[in-house]
Design an enzyme around this catalytic site. Sequence first.
Site, mmCIF file in Angstrom:
data_model
loop_
_atom_site.group_PDB
_atom_site.id
_atom_site.type_symbol
_atom_site.label_atom_id
_atom_site.label_comp_id
_atom_site.label_asym_id
_atom_site.label_seq_id
_atom_site.Cartn_x
_atom_site.Cartn_y
_atom_site.Cartn_z
ATOM 1 N N LYS A 5 0.827 -1.202 0.000
ATOM 2 C CA LYS A 5 0.000 0.000 0.000
ATOM 3 C C LYS A 5 0.864 1.255 0.000
ATOM 4 C CE LYS A 5 -3.534 2.299 2.809
ATOM 5 N NZ LYS A 5 -2.783 3.588 2.887
ATOM 6 N N LYS A 18 7.461 0.943 1.817
ATOM 7 C CA LYS A 18 8.192 0.151 0.811
ATOM 8 C C LYS A 18 9.509 0.793 0.434
ATOM 9 C CE LYS A 18 5.136 0.418 -2.387
ATOM 10 N NZ LYS A 18 4.365 1.421 -1.627
ATOM 11 N N LYS A 49 5.251 9.135 -7.391
ATOM 12 C CA LYS A 49 5.888 10.124 -6.515
ATOM 13 C C LYS A 49 7.380 10.205 -6.759
ATOM 14 C CE LYS A 49 4.650 8.540 -2.483
ATOM 15 N NZ LYS A 49 4.062 7.259 -2.908
ATOM 16 N N ASP A 96 -1.822 -0.209 -4.223
ATOM 17 C CA ASP A 96 -3.233 0.019 -3.903
ATOM 18 C C ASP A 96 -3.943 0.827 -4.982
ATOM 19 O OD1 ASP A 96 -1.881 2.344 -3.375
ATOM 20 O OD2 ASP A 96 -2.639 2.617 -1.348
#
Length: 265
Positions: free
Chosen positions: A9, A14, A39, A123
Amino acid sequence: MKRIAIYGKGGIGKSTIVSNMAAAYSSHHRVLVIGCDPKADTTRTLYGERLPAVLDVLRENRKPDASEVIHEGFGGVRCVESGGPEPGVGCAGRGVIVAMNLLEKLGVFEEEIDVIIYDVLGDVVCGGFAVPLREEFADEVYIVTSGEYMSLYAANNIARGIRKLRGKLGGVICNCRGIRNEVDIVSEFASRIGSRVIGVVPRSSLVQESEIEAKTVIESFPESEQAEVYRKLADEVYLNTEFVVPEPMDPEEFEEFFRKFRGDD
């Protein structure tokens, strides 16, 4: 070549895990990290600042060479960020597709690399994020989750995607948020989908202290217990030979599973 995809998610940690694993591997292996998140923040702590993403480079130069999209960071780790479109415009997964195609065209995957790690958002329902598995750029998958509901919900959906693509799940990484019985919750989740917990990463203030300086924990605090946690995790993943096609829970089963722990939050 070890080709690893780390899914989870958004915001579950991560990137921190990927960058520290890469830093751990860098002492003995040639490593390539590919950030597959719009991002474009996976490699910041390896390189020391944000990299120009592949999509950004292509907007300025339709025929870039490898040096424009691959940048060397801590320990010689080679870093790539796929990037994404401007917020509210275009497909979030397009950067992954474009980046993989460009790197393949540039012959990057044919070079002498020991470990490739993909950091993949898990996600968002978008085919672009399935590229590392669907196009066989990655051989094995690990899911990062905490014991929180939404993180586990996303992890269960990721397991569903892995099963559909007949991917190999190597285990679940518990990135702790400090909730009660967290490791037990994640361990039972992993068991329910036919897998196991391959590593537990405790909360640590050293993570934030390192990230403020745009560094990994392994670079900033190499002798710390937290650095050793990442090294151990990296070793477990590198030596892992136990893989499964996961059996995700259906919605009712998932709710029943999580309800069991509701009183422990």
